[in-house]
Design a protein around this motif. Structure first.
Motif, PDB file in Angstrom:
ATOM      1  N   ARG A 100       1.122  -1.572  -0.260  1.00 53.74           N
ATOM      2  CA  ARG A 100      -0.276  -0.076  -0.489  1.00 53.74           C
ATOM      3  C   ARG A 100       0.707   1.000   0.315  1.00 53.74           C
ATOM      4  N   GLY A 101       1.983   1.378  -0.724  1.00 57.05           N
ATOM      5  CA  GLY A 101       3.143   2.068  -0.174  1.00 57.05           C
ATOM      6  C   GLY A 101       3.449   2.799   0.835  1.00 57.05           C
ATOM      7  N   GLY A 102       3.954   1.813   2.153  1.00 58.77           N
ATOM      8  CA  GLY A 102       4.884   2.341   2.897  1.00 58.77           C
ATOM      9  C   GLY A 102       6.013   1.679   2.649  1.00 58.77           C
ATOM     10  N   ASP A 121       4.979   5.094   6.661  1.00 55.76           N
ATOM     11  CA  ASP A 121       3.879   5.481   5.793  1.00 55.76           C
ATOM     12  C   ASP A 121       3.899   6.088   4.463  1.00 55.76           C
ATOM     13  N   ARG A 122       2.749   6.544   4.001  1.00 52.06           N
ATOM     14  CA  ARG A 122       2.737   6.200   2.860  1.00 52.06           C
ATOM     15  C   ARG A 122       3.322   8.324   2.197  1.00 52.06           C
ATOM     16  N   ASP A 123       3.289   9.153   3.632  1.00 44.88           N
ATOM     17  CA  ASP A 123       3.827  10.029   3.656  1.00 44.88           C
ATOM     18  C   ASP A 123       5.005  10.091   4.765  1.00 44.88           C
ATOM     19  N   PHE A 162      -4.849   3.584   5.028  1.00 43.79           N
ATOM     20  CA  PHE A 162      -3.761   2.906   5.214  1.00 43.79           C
ATOM     21  C   PHE A 162      -3.592   1.914   6.147  1.00 43.79           C
TER      22      PHE A 162
END
Length: 265
Positions: A100-102, A121-123, A162
């Protein structure tokens, strides 16, 4: 985790509180300075463990509440507080996060009583996961340690999706956390108690790390003013506006945390 913790009768597994924050750890530069500061501000006492030479366990009223690892300089890591979330299978949680982009910085790696990983996480907000025995009974830890943890992020609802998928929030898995909405915040509850909040507004590329997406630890204390005074006397600082119920502090190395009055839990 501490091998000695397995001797406690109230020790529980991460399987019983899936998705909930179950531990917090500080990455520090100077072990002695960190122990002096947090001993004065939060009244903690410290013990060595068999985990590694540069790692100590902080105790409040005889309950293990946090870890301090003096590895920031050695491992070229940022000085910061990091929450760890309970999972039933660390390898599966890491895989879900990466899908999921992590990203994964460390692990999963094995310890005598479980497996852990450090992720983002993604951010870019850093968090940890833990599968296995907890340092102490989860309820004991909750009473003695944080009031809750709060994620400051770009978009609370996107972040909740997420983390919900990675940590199995609001699923049929036994012991999983419930997700609720409170205005512009996402609220995480475990067994009815608020254990985490997700708040929108952080700026992804901000030069100030306190404005970038990050997890903030809120420690429950009886006297916010006394904690602020002790922090200043021991080389720390007070950030922004304060009240009788809450204040944001930084330790001498720059790690940020919040002290929150127990009456506001």
């Amino acid at each position: 985790m501490n091998r000695d913790a397995t001797l406690r009768s109230d020790v529980v597994s991460s399987h019983s509180v899936v998705g909930a924050p179950c531990w917090v750890s500080l990455t520090a530069r100077d072990q002695e300075a960190a122990e002096e500061f947090y001993g004065a501000v939060l009244g903690w006492r410290f013990r060595t463990t068999r985990l590694m030479d540069r790692f100590r366990i902080a105790y409040a009223q005889g309950v293990p509440v946090a870890g301090i690892a003096a590895v920031a300089s050695m491992w070229q890591m940022a000085v910061s507080w990091t929450p760890y979330f309970a999972v039933s299978a660390a390898d599966d949680a890491v895989a879900r996060g990466q899908e999921r982009g992590g990203t994964t910085a460390v692990g999963p790696i094995s310890f005598p009583t479980g497996r852990a990983a450090l992720m983002a996480d993604r951010d870019g907000a850093v968090f940890g996961i833990w599968e296995g025995q907890l340092f102490s009974g989860w309820e004991s830890w909750r009473r003695a340690a944080p009031a809750f943890v709060r994620l400051h992020t770009r978009n609370a609802f996107d972040a909740a999706i997420f983390y919900g998928e990675v940590l199995r929030w609001a699923t049929s898995e036994p012991g999983c956390c419930e997700v609720h909405y409170d205005g512009d915040e996402v609220v995480l509850r475990s067994d009815g108690d608020v254990v985490a909040r997700i708040h929108s507004g952080a700026v992804e590329a901000a030069p100030d790390p306190t404005i970038r997406p990050h997890w903030q630890i809120h420690f429950a204390v009886t006297d916010v003013e006394a904690c602020m005074k002790a922090a200043l006397e021991h080389g720390g600082s007070v950030q922004g506006e304060v009240s009788e119920f809450e204040a944001v502090l930084r330790d001498p190395d720059g790690a940020q945390f919040t002290v929150t009055s127990r009456s506001e839990r």
